[in-house]
Enzyme design. Structure first.
Site, PDB file in Angstrom:
ATOM      1  N   GLU A 131      -5.207   1.566   2.450  1.00  0.00           N
ATOM      2  CA  GLU A 131      -5.084   0.406   3.333  1.00  0.00           C
ATOM      3  C   GLU A 131      -5.185   0.816   4.795  1.00  0.00           C
ATOM      4  O   GLU A 131      -5.674   0.049   5.631  1.00  0.00           O
ATOM      5  CB  GLU A 131      -3.755  -0.315   3.073  1.00  0.00           C
ATOM      6  N   GLU A 132      -4.739   2.039   5.118  1.00  0.00           N
ATOM      7  CA  GLU A 132      -4.713   2.476   6.507  1.00  0.00           C
ATOM      8  C   GLU A 132      -6.072   2.967   7.003  1.00  0.00           C
ATOM      9  O   GLU A 132      -6.177   3.461   8.132  1.00  0.00           O
ATOM     10  CB  GLU A 132      -3.664   3.580   6.700  1.00  0.00           C
ATOM     11  N   ASP A 137       6.167   0.711   7.223  1.00  0.00           N
ATOM     12  CA  ASP A 137       4.754   0.448   6.914  1.00  0.00           C
ATOM     13  C   ASP A 137       4.260   1.393   5.824  1.00  0.00           C
ATOM     14  O   ASP A 137       3.654   2.412   6.112  1.00  0.00           O
ATOM     15  CB  ASP A 137       3.926   0.614   8.188  1.00  0.00           C
ATOM     16  N   HIS A 180       0.829  -1.207   0.000  1.00  0.00           N
ATOM     17  CA  HIS A 180       0.000   0.000   0.000  1.00  0.00           C
ATOM     18  C   HIS A 180       0.864   1.256   0.000  1.00  0.00           C
ATOM     19  O   HIS A 180       2.003   1.256   0.483  1.00  0.00           O
ATOM     20  CB  HIS A 180      -0.996  -0.003   1.159  1.00  0.00           C
ATOM     21  N   ASP A 232      -0.372   4.448   1.120  1.00  0.00           N
ATOM     22  CA  ASP A 232      -0.734   5.419   2.145  1.00  0.00           C
ATOM     23  C   ASP A 232      -0.025   5.105   3.462  1.00  0.00           C
ATOM     24  O   ASP A 232       0.450   3.982   3.690  1.00  0.00           O
ATOM     25  CB  ASP A 232      -2.249   5.457   2.343  1.00  0.00           C
TER      26      ASP A 232
END
Length: 434
Positions: free
Chosen positions: A147-148, A113, A81, A83
């Protein structure tokens, strides 16, 4: 074997992606498009034909396919991802979106991340283009938005609206596994994720009789809500080890020479010491109250009070989760899913898992690969709608004292350059044989 250009590029790509601020504040407040265009440019430079897709303007996803040498083989999805979660600059040692490289470490939000993995993917496929390498099976590369938060603009949108882009994909690889876990006793563990707990974010609503704060009120919505929240927060969920968790405990017990099997899981966890952190959050369901909202004036009893709970349930555990919440909330509090996603489980005896294990062991022969289940969730949940079995595999060789889990959503997120180099080598090795 990854060449020097790939090693240089993974560091540069990580740093440059961090500099593109893709903070996801929730509720649609994010813009991934600049990072998506950056990733698409690198993919195009590898001779691929990336497609940019949006459900909402600015919330951009990128998908490309690397053709394999065996057209009869199932395809593999490789996804990350774009974001990141917010970062409060005043709390950081360096500006969180600087991508600064200092003393062999890349700093910034997304370093772990998961712009590091995004950079690894780009570096690997670009090396393949230089060398004329074709993996055995088709590899579909996807960089996702959102995704977050809810994944509605990202993997959920791709799975629901563009399933044809993932034709033939039966397995997927993404965050987060194959990182070094130091147990404090000289052992290096490399957990590979083969499961995820389900997501059950809950909204609790208590209703009562509004009134003056000075009056006795047996139907106080705040009191009712507080009682339910306390019951939920204090509840001790029963042990429910899944096949993935059982495999993890079995391998760890053998590694540490612990007898007794899985008859007493809590006792086994106590004996594992620091290594218990890899499994202790995934041996049972959980529900943690996180937000409260009630009232508008100190001398007014409101007619409604609301709370939010972060719930997680194991594969096969949602029915028990729902029944328990019905009981804990009681007759005066209603609850509903604020956001829900499925729990996942992947086989640890598959050829793909064996190849991931072999790739790690080739470059970290001193390490011990073990399976584990993630306590949280990833985009693999949405891609599972397409029948894609997901694994967590973002290889990083980390020095002792580096708290990998604390980097996720934490202050001073960073990743060592050598860890990125290791990641490229292992990912390249795995994907060539996958």
């Amino acid at each position: 074997m990854a060449d020097q250009q790939a090693l240089d590029e993974v560091v540069r790509f990580t740093s440059e992606l961090i500099r593109i601020d893709t903070t996801n504040r929730g509720g649609g407040d994010c813009r991934e498009r600049p990072a998506a265009e950056y990733a698409a440019e690198q993919l195009a430079g590898a001779g691929l034909e990336p497609v940019l897709l949006e459900r909402t303007e600015g919330r951009t996803n990128v998908v490309a396919r690397v053709e394999g040498s065996d057209p009869s083989a199932d395809a593999l999805l490789l996804h990350g991802h774009l974001d990141v979660v917010p970062a409060q600059a005043d709390d950081w040692s360096v500006p969180p979106f600087s991508g600064e490289i200092r003393d062999g470490v890349v700093w910034g939000r997304g370093a772990v991340d998961m712009k590091n993995m995004d950079a690894m993917i780009l570096a690997v496929v670009r090396q393949w283009a230089r060398e004329g390498v074709r993996p055995r099976r088709d590899v579909v590369v996807a960089f996702t938005a959102d995704e977050e938060d809810s994944a509605r603009d990202g993997s959920g949108f791709l799975a629901d609206e563009h399933p044809g882009l993932f034709e033939g994909c039966t397995e997927g690889v993404s965050e987060s596994g194959a990182f070094t876990f130091h147990d404090g006793n000289g052992r290096q563990l490399y957990p590979i994720a083969a499961g995820e707990r389900g997501t059950g974010w809950l909204k609790l609503t208590a209703r009562g009789r509004a009134g003056h704060g000075s009056k006795v009120n047996a139907e106080n919505a705040v009191t009712r809500l507080a009682a339910a929240v306390t019951r939920i927060g204090e509840h001790e969920w029963p042990l429910r080890p899944t096949p993935t968790v059982r495999a993890a405990l079995t391998e760890l017990a053998a590694l540490y020479g612990i007898d007794g099997g899985l008859d007493d899981v809590d006792a086994l966890l106590d004996k594992l010491g620091p290594a218990a952190k890899l499994v202790e959050a995934t041996v049972r369901n959980s529900a943690n109250p996180t937000m409260l909202d009630a009232g508008y004036k100190v001398n007014v009893i409101p007619g409604e009070a609301v709370a939010y709970v972060d719930g997680r349930y194991l594969p096969g555990g949602e029915d028990e989760f729902r029944a328990t919440l019905d009981r804990l909330t009681g007759p005066d509090v209603d609850w509903e899913y604020h956001h829900r996603e499925v729990a996942l489980q992947a086989p640890v005896d598959s050829p793909t898992y064996a190849r991931m294990r072999a790739a790690v062991e080739e470059f970290a022969p001193e390490g011990h690969v073990v399976p584990y289940c993630m306590s949280g969730g990833t985009d693999a949940k949405q891609f599972s709608r397409l029948g894609i079995t997901g694994y967590g595999f973002t290889p990083l060789k980390l020095p002792e004292g580096y708290d990998y889990q604390a980097m996720f959503h934490g202050v001073d997120e960073r990743v060592p350059v050598e860890a990125l180099h290791f990641g490229v080598r292992v990912l390249d090795r795995f994907l060539r044989t996958a």
